[in-house]
Design a protein around this motif. Structure first.
Motif, PDB file in Angstrom:
ATOM      1  N   LEU A 169       0.546  -1.055  -0.256  1.00  0.00           N
ATOM      2  CA  LEU A 169       0.460   0.298   0.425  1.00  0.00           C
ATOM      3  C   LEU A 169       0.832   1.391  -0.276  1.00  0.00           C
ATOM      4  O   LEU A 169       1.446   1.085   0.850  1.00  0.00           O
ATOM      5  CB  LEU A 169      -1.337  -0.220   1.240  1.00  0.00           C
ATOM      6  N   TYR A 170       0.849   2.067  -0.968  1.00  0.00           N
ATOM      7  CA  TYR A 170       1.581   3.282  -1.138  1.00  0.00           C
ATOM      8  C   TYR A 170       0.776   4.735  -1.587  1.00  0.00           C
ATOM      9  O   TYR A 170      -0.914   4.138  -1.624  1.00  0.00           O
ATOM     10  CB  TYR A 170       2.204   3.362  -2.251  1.00  0.00           C
ATOM     11  N   VAL A 206      -8.537  10.986   7.903  1.00  0.00           N
ATOM     12  CA  VAL A 206      -8.630   9.529   8.596  1.00  0.00           C
ATOM     13  C   VAL A 206      -8.834   8.867   6.739  1.00  0.00           C
ATOM     14  O   VAL A 206      -9.179   9.591   5.971  1.00  0.00           O
ATOM     15  CB  VAL A 206     -10.818   9.254   8.840  1.00  0.00           C
ATOM     16  N   LEU A 207      -7.683   8.093   7.016  1.00  0.00           N
ATOM     17  CA  LEU A 207      -8.122   6.963   5.140  1.00  0.00           C
ATOM     18  C   LEU A 207      -8.856   6.434   4.520  1.00  0.00           C
ATOM     19  O   LEU A 207     -10.251   5.811   5.425  1.00  0.00           O
ATOM     20  CB  LEU A 207      -7.290   5.937   5.362  1.00  0.00           C
ATOM     21  N   CYS A 208      -8.744   6.523   3.793  1.00  0.00           N
ATOM     22  CA  CYS A 208     -10.016   6.122   2.258  1.00  0.00           C
ATOM     23  C   CYS A 208      -9.136   5.110   1.576  1.00  0.00           C
ATOM     24  O   CYS A 208      -8.019   4.955   1.277  1.00  0.00           O
ATOM     25  CB  CYS A 208     -10.655   7.116   1.633  1.00  0.00           C
ATOM     26  N   VAL A 209      -9.897   4.280   0.880  1.00  0.00           N
ATOM     27  CA  VAL A 209      -9.747   3.405  -0.390  1.00  0.00           C
ATOM     28  C   VAL A 209      -8.621   4.568  -1.080  1.00  0.00           C
ATOM     29  O   VAL A 209      -8.394   3.838  -2.259  1.00  0.00           O
ATOM     30  CB  VAL A 209     -11.449   2.898  -1.174  1.00  0.00           C
ATOM     31  N   ARG A 256       5.916  -3.743   1.588  1.00  0.00           N
ATOM     32  CA  ARG A 256       6.034  -2.815   2.588  1.00  0.00           C
ATOM     33  C   ARG A 256       5.117  -3.346   3.629  1.00  0.00           C
ATOM     34  O   ARG A 256       5.175  -4.952   3.519  1.00  0.00           O
ATOM     35  CB  ARG A 256       5.773  -1.752   2.441  1.00  0.00           C
ATOM     36  N   ASP A 257       5.089  -2.911   4.472  1.00  0.00           N
ATOM     37  CA  ASP A 257       4.279  -3.528   6.068  1.00  0.00           C
ATOM     38  C   ASP A 257       3.226  -3.798   5.445  1.00  0.00           C
ATOM     39  O   ASP A 257       2.732  -4.748   6.568  1.00  0.00           O
ATOM     40  CB  ASP A 257       4.569  -1.382   6.330  1.00  0.00           C
ATOM     41  N   PHE A 258       2.618  -3.234   4.517  1.00  0.00           N
ATOM     42  CA  PHE A 258       1.205  -2.972   4.876  1.00  0.00           C
ATOM     43  C   PHE A 258       1.556  -4.175   3.433  1.00  0.00           C
ATOM     44  O   PHE A 258       1.462  -3.659   2.471  1.00  0.00           O
ATOM     45  CB  PHE A 258       0.106  -2.251   4.337  1.00  0.00           C
ATOM     46  N   LEU A 314      -5.674  -3.298   2.744  1.00  0.00           N
ATOM     47  CA  LEU A 314      -6.356  -2.127   2.641  1.00  0.00           C
ATOM     48  C   LEU A 314      -7.748  -2.294   3.354  1.00  0.00           C
ATOM     49  O   LEU A 314      -7.591  -1.045   3.837  1.00  0.00           O
ATOM     50  CB  LEU A 314      -6.847  -2.306   0.919  1.00  0.00           C
ATOM     51  N   GLU A 315      -8.889  -3.029   2.876  1.00  0.00           N
ATOM     52  CA  GLU A 315      -9.637  -2.991   4.016  1.00  0.00           C
ATOM     53  C   GLU A 315      -9.381  -2.901   5.524  1.00  0.00           C
ATOM     54  O   GLU A 315      -9.907  -2.185   6.526  1.00  0.00           O
ATOM     55  CB  GLU A 315     -10.569  -3.779   3.180  1.00  0.00           C
ATOM     56  N   GLY A 316      -8.186  -3.607   5.768  1.00  0.00           N
ATOM     57  CA  GLY A 316      -7.747  -3.415   7.651  1.00  0.00           C
ATOM     58  C   GLY A 316      -7.895  -1.685   7.655  1.00  0.00           C
ATOM     59  O   GLY A 316      -7.605  -1.399   8.974  1.00  0.00           O
TER      60      GLY A 316
END
Length: 329
Positions: free
Chosen positions: A274-275, A285-288, A298-300, A305-307
Protein backbone atom coordinates in the motif's frame (compact mmCIF):
# COMPACT_ATOMS: atom_id res chain seq x y z
CA UNK A 1 13.57 -45.46 -9.41
CA UNK A 2 16.13 -47.47 -11.38
CA UNK A 3 17.81 -46.32 -14.59
CA UNK A 4 19.62 -48.78 -16.86
CA UNK A 5 22.30 -47.55 -19.24
CA UNK A 6 21.98 -49.83 -22.27
CA UNK A 7 25.55 -49.80 -23.58
CA UNK A 8 24.82 -52.70 -25.99
CA UNK A 9 28.08 -53.60 -27.73
CA UNK A 10 29.39 -50.04 -27.83
CA UNK A 11 32.69 -51.24 -26.41
CA UNK A 12 33.38 -52.76 -29.87
CA UNK A 13 35.31 -55.64 -28.30
CA UNK A 14 37.66 -53.39 -26.34
CA UNK A 15 37.95 -54.13 -22.62
CA UNK A 16 39.10 -50.55 -21.82
CA UNK A 17 36.03 -49.22 -23.65
CA UNK A 18 33.87 -51.75 -21.80
CA UNK A 19 35.11 -50.31 -18.53
CA UNK A 20 34.68 -46.73 -19.72
CA UNK A 21 31.04 -47.51 -20.56
CA UNK A 22 30.55 -48.76 -17.01
CA UNK A 23 32.35 -45.92 -15.26
CA UNK A 24 30.83 -43.19 -17.41
CA UNK A 25 27.30 -44.57 -17.00
CA UNK A 26 27.59 -44.75 -13.22
CA UNK A 27 29.12 -41.30 -13.08
CA UNK A 28 26.19 -39.96 -15.12
CA UNK A 29 23.75 -41.35 -12.57
CA UNK A 30 22.66 -44.69 -13.99
CA UNK A 31 22.02 -47.49 -11.49
CA UNK A 32 22.91 -50.32 -13.84
CA UNK A 33 24.95 -50.78 -16.99
CA UNK A 34 23.72 -53.37 -19.47
CA UNK A 35 25.49 -54.86 -22.44
CA UNK A 36 24.49 -57.36 -25.13
CA UNK A 37 25.94 -60.84 -25.37
CA UNK A 38 25.60 -61.95 -28.98
CA UNK A 39 27.12 -64.79 -30.94
CA UNK A 40 26.47 -63.86 -34.54
CA UNK A 41 26.42 -67.50 -35.67
CA UNK A 42 23.58 -68.24 -33.23
CA UNK A 43 21.33 -65.34 -34.15
CA UNK A 44 21.80 -64.51 -37.85
CA UNK A 45 21.12 -66.77 -40.81
CA UNK A 46 23.85 -67.21 -43.42
CA UNK A 47 23.82 -65.48 -46.79
CA UNK A 48 22.47 -62.21 -48.12
CA UNK A 49 19.02 -60.90 -47.22
CA UNK A 50 17.25 -57.67 -46.37
CA UNK A 51 17.93 -56.60 -42.80
CA UNK A 52 16.12 -53.30 -42.35
CA UNK A 53 18.39 -50.36 -43.13
CA UNK A 54 21.51 -52.38 -42.30
CA UNK A 55 23.85 -54.45 -44.43
CA UNK A 56 23.67 -57.94 -42.93
CA UNK A 57 27.36 -58.63 -43.67
CA UNK A 58 28.36 -55.51 -41.74
CA UNK A 59 26.04 -56.47 -38.88
CA UNK A 60 27.53 -59.95 -38.60
CA UNK A 61 31.08 -58.58 -38.84
CA UNK A 62 30.47 -55.98 -36.15
CA UNK A 63 28.87 -58.49 -33.81
CA UNK A 64 31.70 -61.00 -34.28
CA UNK A 65 34.42 -58.42 -33.66
CA UNK A 66 32.65 -56.82 -30.69
CA UNK A 67 32.70 -59.84 -28.42
CA UNK A 68 34.45 -59.60 -25.08
CA UNK A 69 36.13 -62.79 -23.82
CA UNK A 70 34.07 -64.23 -20.98
CA UNK A 71 36.78 -64.06 -18.32
CA UNK A 72 37.50 -60.40 -19.05
CA UNK A 73 33.79 -59.63 -19.02
CA UNK A 74 33.46 -61.36 -15.63
CA UNK A 75 36.44 -59.46 -14.22
CA UNK A 76 34.92 -56.19 -15.40
CA UNK A 77 31.61 -57.07 -13.73
CA UNK A 78 33.48 -57.65 -10.45
CA UNK A 79 35.34 -54.36 -10.86
CA UNK A 80 32.04 -52.59 -11.56
CA UNK A 81 30.55 -54.04 -8.37
CA UNK A 82 33.51 -52.71 -6.39
CA UNK A 83 32.99 -49.26 -7.86
CA UNK A 84 29.23 -49.15 -7.32
CA UNK A 85 29.04 -51.12 -4.08
CA UNK A 86 26.57 -53.60 -5.59
CA UNK A 87 26.22 -55.82 -8.65
CA UNK A 88 25.50 -53.23 -11.30
CA UNK A 89 26.62 -54.83 -14.57
CA UNK A 90 24.42 -57.16 -16.58
CA UNK A 91 23.45 -58.00 -20.14
CA UNK A 92 20.85 -59.14 -22.60
CA UNK A 93 21.83 -62.66 -23.66
CA UNK A 94 20.73 -63.57 -27.17
CA UNK A 95 21.45 -67.28 -26.90
CA UNK A 96 21.50 -69.96 -24.22
CA UNK A 97 25.28 -70.19 -23.96
CA UNK A 98 25.50 -66.46 -23.43
CA UNK A 99 22.86 -66.73 -20.71
CA UNK A 100 24.93 -69.36 -18.90
CA UNK A 101 28.01 -67.17 -19.08
CA UNK A 102 26.05 -64.16 -17.87
CA UNK A 103 24.75 -66.03 -14.82
CA UNK A 104 28.36 -66.87 -13.91
CA UNK A 105 29.01 -63.12 -13.51
CA UNK A 106 26.32 -62.80 -10.80
CA UNK A 107 24.17 -60.18 -12.58
CA UNK A 108 21.49 -58.21 -10.70
CA UNK A 109 18.93 -59.15 -13.37
CA UNK A 110 18.65 -60.65 -16.84
CA UNK A 111 17.12 -58.70 -19.70
CA UNK A 112 15.12 -60.27 -22.53
CA UNK A 113 14.93 -58.18 -25.69
CA UNK A 114 11.65 -57.49 -27.49
CA UNK A 115 12.79 -59.58 -30.43
CA UNK A 116 13.17 -62.63 -28.20
CA UNK A 117 10.05 -62.37 -26.05
CA UNK A 118 8.56 -65.24 -28.06
CA UNK A 119 11.71 -67.41 -27.82
CA UNK A 120 10.20 -69.84 -25.32
CA UNK A 121 13.31 -71.92 -24.71
CA UNK A 122 15.19 -68.77 -23.74
CA UNK A 123 12.30 -67.58 -21.55
CA UNK A 124 12.28 -70.91 -19.73
CA UNK A 125 16.01 -70.72 -19.10
CA UNK A 126 15.88 -67.09 -17.97
CA UNK A 127 12.90 -67.85 -15.75
CA UNK A 128 14.81 -70.68 -14.06
CA UNK A 129 17.92 -68.54 -13.56
CA UNK A 130 16.90 -67.29 -10.14
CA UNK A 131 17.37 -63.67 -11.27
CA UNK A 132 14.94 -60.84 -11.72
CA UNK A 133 13.72 -60.94 -15.32
CA UNK A 134 13.25 -57.70 -17.23
CA UNK A 135 11.47 -58.26 -20.52
CA UNK A 136 10.58 -55.78 -23.25
CA UNK A 137 7.26 -55.78 -25.11
CA UNK A 138 8.14 -54.02 -28.38
CA UNK A 139 6.60 -55.28 -31.65
CA UNK A 140 4.25 -57.56 -29.65
CA UNK A 141 0.56 -58.31 -29.81
CA UNK A 142 -1.46 -58.65 -26.63
CA UNK A 143 -1.52 -62.41 -27.15
CA UNK A 144 2.27 -62.53 -27.47
CA UNK A 145 2.76 -60.54 -24.26
CA UNK A 146 0.26 -62.81 -22.50
CA UNK A 147 2.20 -65.85 -23.65
CA UNK A 148 5.57 -64.43 -22.60
CA UNK A 149 4.33 -63.46 -19.14
CA UNK A 150 2.58 -66.80 -18.66
CA UNK A 151 5.73 -68.68 -19.68
CA UNK A 152 7.93 -66.75 -17.27
CA UNK A 153 5.38 -67.09 -14.48
CA UNK A 154 5.81 -70.87 -14.64
CA UNK A 155 9.24 -70.29 -13.13
CA UNK A 156 9.26 -66.90 -11.38
CA UNK A 157 7.06 -63.98 -10.41
CA UNK A 158 10.06 -61.65 -10.19
CA UNK A 159 9.33 -59.92 -13.48
CA UNK A 160 9.54 -56.34 -14.73
CA UNK A 161 7.58 -55.79 -17.95
CA UNK A 162 9.01 -52.98 -20.07
CA UNK A 163 6.79 -50.91 -22.32
CA UNK A 164 8.77 -50.48 -25.51
CA UNK A 165 8.25 -49.06 -28.98
CA UNK A 166 10.62 -50.92 -31.30
CA UNK A 167 11.25 -48.03 -33.67
CA UNK A 168 14.78 -46.65 -33.53
CA UNK A 169 14.49 -43.77 -32.76
CA UNK A 170 11.00 -42.29 -32.50
CA UNK A 171 9.47 -39.05 -31.27
CA UNK A 172 7.70 -38.46 -27.98
CA UNK A 173 4.26 -38.42 -29.61
CA UNK A 174 5.00 -41.87 -31.07
CA UNK A 175 5.88 -43.38 -27.69
CA UNK A 176 2.38 -44.78 -26.98
CA UNK A 177 2.68 -44.18 -23.24
CA UNK A 178 -1.01 -44.93 -22.78
CA UNK A 179 0.14 -48.54 -22.93
CA UNK A 180 1.73 -48.21 -19.48
CA UNK A 181 -1.46 -48.10 -17.36
CA UNK A 182 -2.92 -50.80 -19.60
CA UNK A 183 0.06 -53.05 -18.84
CA UNK A 184 -0.18 -52.21 -15.14
CA UNK A 185 -3.84 -53.19 -14.99
CA UNK A 186 -3.51 -56.32 -17.09
CA UNK A 187 -0.43 -57.97 -15.62
CA UNK A 188 -0.08 -56.72 -12.04
CA UNK A 189 3.73 -56.71 -12.19
CA UNK A 190 6.14 -53.77 -12.12
CA UNK A 191 6.10 -51.87 -15.41
CA UNK A 192 9.18 -50.22 -16.85
CA UNK A 193 9.97 -48.20 -19.95
CA UNK A 194 12.60 -49.19 -22.48
CA UNK A 195 13.04 -45.80 -24.07
CA UNK A 196 14.01 -45.46 -27.72
CA UNK A 197 12.56 -41.97 -28.08
CA UNK A 198 14.52 -38.81 -28.73
CA UNK A 199 15.37 -36.86 -25.58
CA UNK A 200 13.86 -37.38 -22.15
CA UNK A 201 10.32 -35.98 -22.50
CA UNK A 202 8.68 -39.38 -22.98
CA UNK A 203 10.55 -40.79 -19.98
CA UNK A 204 9.39 -37.92 -17.77
CA UNK A 205 5.81 -38.62 -18.80
CA UNK A 206 6.33 -42.32 -18.09
CA UNK A 207 7.66 -41.44 -14.64
CA UNK A 208 4.50 -39.44 -13.99
CA UNK A 209 2.55 -42.66 -14.71
CA UNK A 210 4.39 -44.47 -11.94
CA UNK A 211 7.12 -46.20 -13.93
CA UNK A 212 10.09 -47.12 -11.72
CA UNK A 213 12.42 -48.82 -14.24
CA UNK A 214 13.95 -47.03 -17.23
CA UNK A 215 16.34 -48.14 -19.93
CA UNK A 216 18.16 -45.79 -22.30
CA UNK A 217 20.72 -46.64 -24.98
CA UNK A 218 24.17 -45.24 -24.25
CA UNK A 219 27.35 -44.59 -26.21
CA UNK A 220 30.59 -42.94 -25.22
CA UNK A 221 30.43 -40.91 -28.43
CA UNK A 222 28.09 -40.84 -31.40
CA UNK A 223 31.22 -40.60 -33.55
CA UNK A 224 32.15 -44.14 -32.52
CA UNK A 225 29.41 -45.52 -34.77
CA UNK A 226 27.69 -48.79 -33.99
CA UNK A 227 24.24 -50.13 -34.73
CA UNK A 228 22.43 -47.99 -32.14
CA UNK A 229 24.36 -44.71 -32.34
CA UNK A 230 21.37 -42.79 -33.69
CA UNK A 231 19.21 -43.58 -30.66
CA UNK A 232 21.89 -43.48 -27.96
CA UNK A 233 22.76 -40.72 -25.50
CA UNK A 234 26.30 -39.69 -24.64
CA UNK A 235 27.57 -39.38 -21.04
CA UNK A 236 26.35 -35.79 -20.84
CA UNK A 237 22.99 -36.79 -22.33
CA UNK A 238 22.64 -39.67 -19.89
CA UNK A 239 23.38 -37.38 -16.95
CA UNK A 240 20.65 -35.00 -18.09
CA UNK A 241 18.30 -37.93 -18.70
CA UNK A 242 18.84 -39.28 -15.18
CA UNK A 243 18.41 -35.84 -13.63
CA UNK A 244 15.20 -35.03 -15.46
CA UNK A 245 13.56 -38.42 -14.98
CA UNK A 246 14.35 -38.42 -11.27
CA UNK A 247 12.92 -34.91 -10.88
CA UNK A 248 9.39 -36.11 -11.71
CA UNK A 249 8.61 -38.15 -8.59
CA UNK A 250 9.45 -35.46 -6.00
CA UNK A 251 7.68 -32.88 -8.17
CA UNK A 252 4.48 -34.94 -8.08
CA UNK A 253 4.74 -35.88 -4.41
CA UNK A 254 5.29 -32.37 -3.05
CA UNK A 255 2.17 -30.54 -1.81
CA UNK A 256 2.48 -26.84 -1.00
CA UNK A 257 0.57 -25.65 2.05
CA UNK A 258 2.94 -22.74 2.78
CA UNK A 259 5.20 -20.70 0.52
CA UNK A 260 8.73 -22.01 0.21
CA UNK A 261 11.71 -19.92 1.27
CA UNK A 262 12.41 -19.23 -2.39
CA UNK A 263 8.82 -18.09 -2.95
CA UNK A 264 8.94 -15.85 0.11
CA UNK A 265 12.08 -14.25 -1.31
CA UNK A 266 10.27 -13.70 -4.61
CA UNK A 267 7.21 -12.34 -2.81
CA UNK A 268 9.22 -9.47 -1.33
CA UNK A 269 9.49 -8.00 -4.81
CA UNK A 270 6.48 -9.50 -6.61
CA UNK A 271 3.75 -8.72 -4.05
CA UNK A 272 2.21 -5.25 -4.03
CA UNK A 273 2.13 -3.00 -1.00
CA UNK A 274 0.00 0.00 0.00
CA UNK A 275 1.45 3.32 -1.17
CA UNK A 276 -0.12 6.75 -0.80
CA UNK A 277 -1.75 8.16 -3.90
CA UNK A 278 -1.36 11.78 -2.68
CA UNK A 279 0.11 13.95 0.03
CA UNK A 280 -1.95 13.67 3.22
CA UNK A 281 -1.91 15.65 6.50
CA UNK A 282 -1.69 14.26 10.02
CA UNK A 283 -5.10 13.28 11.41
CA UNK A 284 -6.49 12.38 8.00
CA UNK A 285 -8.96 9.48 8.05
CA UNK A 286 -7.81 7.03 5.43
CA UNK A 287 -10.06 5.94 2.56
CA UNK A 288 -9.65 3.64 -0.44
CA UNK A 289 -8.78 6.51 -2.74
CA UNK A 290 -5.74 7.37 -0.61
CA UNK A 291 -3.82 4.33 -1.82
CA UNK A 292 -2.22 2.93 -4.95
CA UNK A 293 -0.96 -0.73 -5.09
CA UNK A 294 2.75 -0.80 -6.00
CA UNK A 295 5.67 -3.16 -5.79
CA UNK A 296 7.46 -4.06 -3.59
CA UNK A 297 5.35 -4.99 -0.58
CA UNK A 298 6.39 -3.15 2.61
CA UNK A 299 4.71 -3.09 6.04
CA UNK A 300 1.24 -3.53 4.55
CA UNK A 301 0.27 -5.72 1.62
CA UNK A 302 -2.40 -4.71 -0.87
CA UNK A 303 -4.56 -7.39 0.70
CA UNK A 304 -4.69 -5.42 3.98
CA UNK A 305 -6.37 -2.38 2.42
CA UNK A 306 -9.75 -2.92 4.07
CA UNK A 307 -8.11 -3.17 7.49
CA UNK A 308 -6.48 0.27 7.30
CA UNK A 309 -9.37 2.18 5.77
CA UNK A 310 -10.96 4.35 8.48
CA UNK A 311 -7.80 4.70 10.56
CA UNK A 312 -6.18 8.10 11.23
CA UNK A 313 -2.71 9.17 10.23
CA UNK A 314 -0.54 10.33 13.13
CA UNK A 315 1.84 12.19 10.81
CA UNK A 316 1.80 13.78 7.41
CA UNK A 317 2.78 11.58 4.45
CA UNK A 318 3.99 12.15 0.91
CA UNK A 319 2.62 10.85 -2.35
CA UNK A 320 3.94 7.41 -3.53
CA UNK A 321 5.59 6.58 -0.22
CA UNK A 322 4.64 3.27 1.48
CA UNK A 323 2.25 3.06 4.37
CA UNK A 324 4.25 2.16 7.50
CA UNK A 325 3.16 0.98 10.93
CA UNK A 326 4.28 4.22 12.56
CA UNK A 327 1.87 6.19 10.34
CA UNK A 328 -1.16 4.78 12.14
CA UNK A 329 -2.49 5.87 15.53
Amino acid sequence: MKIISEAAMNHFGSVPLLWRCVASSLEAGADYVKFQLIRDEEIYADGQYEYGTYDIDEVRWLRRHSRIPHEQYRQTADRAASLAGYRCMTATPFDLRSLDELIETDPPFVKVASGDNNYMELLDAVGRSGRTVIISTGMSTTEQIDQAVERLMRHTSDIVLMHCVAAYPHTCDESMLGTIPWLQNRYQVPIGYSDHSVGYGAAMLAASLGVEWFEKHFTLSADNGGLDAKHSVTPAGLAEYCRMVRSVKPALETVRTEPTDAEQYTARRARRGLYFSRDLPAGHVLCVEDFVPLRPERDFSVGELEGVVGQKLNSAVEKRTPLCKEHLQ
